[in-house]
Design a protein around this motif. Structure first.
Motif, mmCIF file in Angstrom:
data_model
loop_
_atom_site.group_PDB
_atom_site.id
_atom_site.type_symbol
_atom_site.label_atom_id
_atom_site.label_comp_id
_atom_site.label_asym_id
_atom_site.label_seq_id
_atom_site.Cartn_x
_atom_site.Cartn_y
_atom_site.Cartn_z
ATOM 1 N N GLU A 96 -29.271 -1.505 -10.795
ATOM 2 C CA GLU A 96 -28.016 -2.268 -10.785
ATOM 3 C C GLU A 96 -27.663 -2.654 -9.348
ATOM 4 N N PRO A 97 -28.320 -3.666 -8.806
ATOM 5 C CA PRO A 97 -28.085 -4.012 -7.397
ATOM 6 C C PRO A 97 -26.770 -4.738 -7.138
ATOM 7 N N VAL A 98 -26.092 -5.197 -8.190
ATOM 8 C CA VAL A 98 -24.914 -6.055 -8.008
ATOM 9 C C VAL A 98 -23.641 -5.330 -8.439
ATOM 10 N N SER A 99 -22.632 -5.394 -7.571
ATOM 11 C CA SER A 99 -21.303 -4.826 -7.836
ATOM 12 C C SER A 99 -20.286 -5.951 -7.781
ATOM 13 N N THR A 100 -19.464 -6.080 -8.839
ATOM 14 C CA THR A 100 -18.495 -7.178 -8.930
ATOM 15 C C THR A 100 -17.135 -6.612 -9.313
ATOM 16 N N PHE A 101 -16.090 -7.050 -8.605
ATOM 17 C CA PHE A 101 -14.745 -6.568 -8.939
ATOM 18 C C PHE A 101 -13.698 -7.582 -8.486
ATOM 19 N N SER A 102 -12.516 -7.431 -9.063
ATOM 20 C CA SER A 102 -11.357 -8.238 -8.696
ATOM 21 C C SER A 102 -10.589 -7.541 -7.585
ATOM 22 N N VAL A 103 -10.036 -8.318 -6.649
ATOM 23 C CA VAL A 103 -9.241 -7.704 -5.585
ATOM 24 C C VAL A 103 -7.968 -7.091 -6.167
ATOM 25 N N ASP A 104 -7.396 -6.156 -5.416
ATOM 26 C CA ASP A 104 -6.168 -5.480 -5.839
ATOM 27 C C ASP A 104 -5.275 -5.328 -4.616
ATOM 28 N N VAL A 105 -4.065 -5.859 -4.685
ATOM 29 C CA VAL A 105 -3.128 -5.736 -3.568
ATOM 30 C C VAL A 105 -1.947 -4.846 -3.927
ATOM 31 N N ASP A 106 -2.005 -4.167 -5.070
ATOM 32 C CA ASP A 106 -0.920 -3.272 -5.464
ATOM 33 C C ASP A 106 -0.852 -2.071 -4.513
ATOM 34 N N THR A 107 0.338 -1.492 -4.416
ATOM 35 C CA THR A 107 0.517 -0.302 -3.574
ATOM 36 C C THR A 107 1.261 0.809 -4.308
ATOM 37 N N GLY A 108 1.570 0.594 -5.587
ATOM 38 C CA GLY A 108 2.425 1.523 -6.310
ATOM 39 C C GLY A 108 1.897 2.941 -6.366
ATOM 40 N N ALA A 109 0.583 3.121 -6.471
ATOM 41 C CA ALA A 109 0.024 4.468 -6.598
ATOM 42 C C ALA A 109 0.298 5.302 -5.353
ATOM 43 N N TYR A 110 0.305 4.668 -4.182
ATOM 44 C CA TYR A 110 0.565 5.421 -2.955
ATOM 45 C C TYR A 110 1.987 5.970 -2.947
ATOM 46 N N ALA A 111 2.967 5.102 -3.227
ATOM 47 C CA ALA A 111 4.370 5.527 -3.197
ATOM 48 C C ALA A 111 4.659 6.543 -4.298
ATOM 49 N N ASN A 112 4.055 6.367 -5.455
ATOM 50 C CA ASN A 112 4.273 7.305 -6.554
ATOM 51 C C ASN A 112 3.680 8.670 -6.228
ATOM 52 N N THR A 113 2.504 8.688 -5.617
ATOM 53 C CA THR A 113 1.896 9.941 -5.183
ATOM 54 C C THR A 113 2.765 10.629 -4.133
ATOM 55 N N ASN B 15 -0.845 -6.776 -13.453
ATOM 56 C CA ASN B 15 -2.193 -7.310 -13.305
ATOM 57 C C ASN B 15 -2.388 -8.562 -14.144
ATOM 58 N N HIS B 16 -1.947 -8.508 -15.392
ATOM 59 C CA HIS B 16 -2.119 -9.654 -16.287
ATOM 60 C C HIS B 16 -1.180 -10.805 -15.924
ATOM 61 N N GLY B 17 -0.130 -10.502 -15.179
ATOM 62 C CA GLY B 17 0.834 -11.534 -14.803
ATOM 63 C C GLY B 17 0.569 -12.172 -13.458
ATOM 64 N N ASN B 18 -0.607 -11.879 -12.838
ATOM 65 C CA ASN B 18 -0.967 -12.415 -11.528
ATOM 66 C C ASN B 18 0.103 -12.114 -10.478
ATOM 67 N N GLY B 19 0.752 -10.961 -10.641
ATOM 68 C CA GLY B 19 1.716 -10.537 -9.644
ATOM 69 C C GLY B 19 1.244 -9.269 -8.978
ATOM 70 N N ASN B 20 2.171 -8.475 -8.492
ATOM 71 C CA ASN B 20 1.803 -7.208 -7.899
ATOM 72 C C ASN B 20 2.731 -6.122 -8.411
ATOM 73 N N TYR B 21 2.283 -4.892 -8.232
ATOM 74 C CA TYR B 21 3.025 -3.740 -8.720
ATOM 75 C C TYR B 21 3.336 -2.827 -7.549
ATOM 76 N N ALA B 22 4.601 -2.433 -7.423
ATOM 77 C CA ALA B 22 5.008 -1.486 -6.387
ATOM 78 C C ALA B 22 5.917 -0.432 -7.013
ATOM 79 N N TYR B 23 5.870 0.749 -6.442
ATOM 80 C CA TYR B 23 6.774 1.814 -6.867
ATOM 81 C C TYR B 23 7.776 2.030 -5.745
ATOM 82 N N ILE B 24 9.063 2.001 -6.081
ATOM 83 C CA ILE B 24 10.124 2.120 -5.079
ATOM 84 C C ILE B 24 10.747 3.506 -5.204
ATOM 85 N N ASP B 25 10.487 4.360 -4.229
ATOM 86 C CA ASP B 25 11.013 5.720 -4.265
ATOM 87 C C ASP B 25 12.111 5.951 -3.231
ATOM 88 N N SER B 26 12.447 4.927 -2.449
ATOM 89 C CA SER B 26 13.488 5.088 -1.434
ATOM 90 C C SER B 26 13.963 3.709 -0.986
#
Length: 558
Positions: free
Chosen positions: A103-120, A343-354
């Motif tokens: 499997e020499p080829v790796s394909t993926f969509s970019v991700d600019v979300d940051t919600g997992a960091y703030a939630n963690t 993701n399906h809405g072509n937007g971004n997801y953020a978690y606001i904790d402060s």
């Protein structure tokens, strides 16, 4: 045992004022977040040796739990894996190793979300490990800005930056970092915005970390808008309704927000449907048409079926109305739904904790949050089996695409906003080095000699391709870059900016229980990250130190 409760409001207010004074508007500046120095807070006094009879439990609201003596000193918390309770997450298994010959080829969509960091961060500050399914390493890495070259113009909306280093946790592997940086938009060049604030005001939103914080976040965004922009407010609880007609009057927006109170059940589906109708009625051709959903994700009345919601979101996305989701609160948080519909809405997801995070997402990074400069951005890397024997992509598990999806313009992918950065890190095993997968006794297709095309191009280690569409385009454009084999032979340990990105990646993988992190620990993460002057990077070091208090380091099923 006595329970004492302190509030962190005064400290948070000082942080916000200080951060605003020091940083200015990142979106309108040529500086990256790493360029801005903010003095770190003074360290706490060293704890004395505690005797069991002198311990008291102290809860610090918005900060961390600690054991405190009668003298006021604290000892680091001992954290345990969290029980998510009614919170819902939809994590993927850690990316598997790939044999390049197969499997020499790796394909993926970019991700600019940051919600997992703030939630963690929220879990760690409460004295608990985040659920593994809540950790997405790519969102950890992309929370920060890096020293990537700026685009020279807008013809190509982002630059591609590739570098290679030795892996700090495995002497037999290397890291290859692919970084994208989008061009910035000056304030006077921003397109007109038609924004619909869709606010959950149901009973579950009544706690201080929910609706009151939503009001603060959206009021801050309203103050960043210009004369050509319009804001509407739709609320939902037992039913959905329009509480503010489109306006650019900041005073009216803030007044409408201040009047909102929580109560009732959650007709989330009905609220989204009304918000999209309002956005369509006020559609700005060539502008930004976006619904901004602020909720704890507890959809329990109305169109709550995930597939029906996704269908609604995709239908409106195709009509030019995108969706950003902002998550709030604890206890019943439905992160799985929030992240997926964004993701399906072509937007971004953020978690606001402060309030500080609200300022970062909706103030300093407003251009990135709202103004798309490239859509359906896909990355495809083909490794040369004559040079690279095995590889794995760190993170992006829920963004994986099929190889044939790369050239198919009908396949949706992630968008990049003005000033956005995207970072992906591969860990690779060169041929001749010990890999994660041992050779097979009887050989087979995994041990076949590389084909002539591979050996003829042995000077090349990998071929990186990117596809993207302009915001109003329907046909994708292609960018290509070759990574030469000598980049690996010349590679040294990661340093500077690359070292910090690697440290964040390791932090995420340790929280996920990645068994291929060898004996690397959170203490090693702190050493690799080094001293930092930027506020957000300093905070990362503090969070990693909190995670380091867990013993033993999370591994596999432990």
């Amino acid at each position: 045992m006595r329970l004492v409760k302190f509030t962190g409001i005064a400290v948070l207010s000082l942080l916000i004022v200080g951060c605003a004074a020091e940083s200015g508007d990142l979106a309108g500046s040529s500086k990256t977040a790493g360029d801005i120095a903010v003095a770190p807070p003074p360290p706490p006094p060293p704890p004395p040796v505690l005797s069991p009879s002198r311990k008291e439990t102290v809860v610090v609201t918005g900060s961390r739990m600690a054991n405190v003596t009668a003298d006021g000193y604290y000892a680091p918390p001992v954290m345990v894996p969290s029980d998510p309770g009614r919170e819902r997450y939809d994590g993927e298994e850690v990316s598997p190793v790939k044999l390049t010959s197969a499997e020499p080829v790796s394909t993926f969509s970019v991700d600019v979300d940051t919600g997992a960091y703030a939630n963690t961060r929220r879990f760690l500050r409460q004295g608990a490990l985040p659920p593994r399914d809540a950790v997405r390493t790519e969102e950890m890495i992309n929370y920060f800005r890096y020293d990537y070259d700026k685009p020279s113009g807008t013809d190509t909306p982002f630059t591609t930056n590739i570098d290679v280093a030795k892996t700090p946790w495995n002497d037999d592997t290397y890291l290859m970092r692919v970084g994208l940086r989008g061009y910035d938009i000056a304030r006077d060049e921003r397109p007109a915005s038609n924004l619909v604030f869709l606010m959950d005001v149901s009973g579950s939103m009544g706690s201080p970390d929910k609706l009151p914080l939503v009001k603060t976040a959206l009021a801050g965004l309203a103050s960043e808008l210009g004369e050509q922009d319009r804001v509407s407010i739709v609320v939902y609880a037992g039913a959905a309704g329009l509480v503010l007609e489109p306006t650019n009057n900041t005073a009216k927006i803030r007044s409408a927000l201040n009047k909102l109170n929580a109560g009732g059940s959650t007709a989330g589906g009905a609220g989204i449907e009304l918000a999209y109708n309002i956005a369509e009625d006020n559609f700005i051709k060539g502008g930004v048409n976006r619904v901004i959903l602020a909720t704890d994700g507890d959809f329990n009345v109305g169109v709550s079926d995930r597939d029906a919601l996704v269908e609604m979101v995709e239908k409106n996305r195709d009509r030019g109305i995108t969706l950003t989701t902002l998550g709030f609160g604890t206890g019943n948080y439905n992160e799985a739904l929030m992240e997926q519909i964004a993701n399906h809405g072509n937007g971004n997801y953020a978690y606001i904790d402060s309030a500080l995070e609200a300022k970062k997402v909706l103030g300093d990074e407003m251009s990135s949050t709202l103004f798309t400069i490239a859509k359906d951005v896909k990355i495809q890397v083909e490794f040369n089996p004559a040079v690279i024997a095995q590889y794995r992509l760190v993170g992006y598990e829920n963004r994986a695409l099929r190889e044939e999806d790369f050239e198919n313009d009908a396949v949706d992918a992630g968008d990049i906003g003005a000033g956005h950065q995207v970072t992906a890190i591969y860990e690779v095993v060169p041929t001749g080095k010990k890999g994660w997968i041992a050779p097979r006794r009887y050989g087979g297709r995994y041990e076949d000699q590389p084909q002539r095309a591979a050996t003829d191009r042995v000077a090349e280690a990998a071929h990186v391709k990117l596809r993207y569409k302009l915001p109003n385009g329907s046909r994708s454009r292609l960018l290509e870059q070759v990574v030469m084999s000598d980049a690996f032979t010349r590679a040294r340990a990661p340093s500077g900016d690359f070292a910090f990105a690697t440290a964040v990646a390791a932090y995420g993988q340790l929280l996920r229980g990645d068994e291929m992190m060898m004996d690397f620990t959170h203490e090693d993460v702190g050493t690799l990250a080094g001293r930092q002057s930027n506020f957000w990077r300093q905070e990362f070091l503090e969070l990693n130190a909190l995670a380091a208090s867990v013993n033993p380091v999370r591994r596999g099923g432990g």
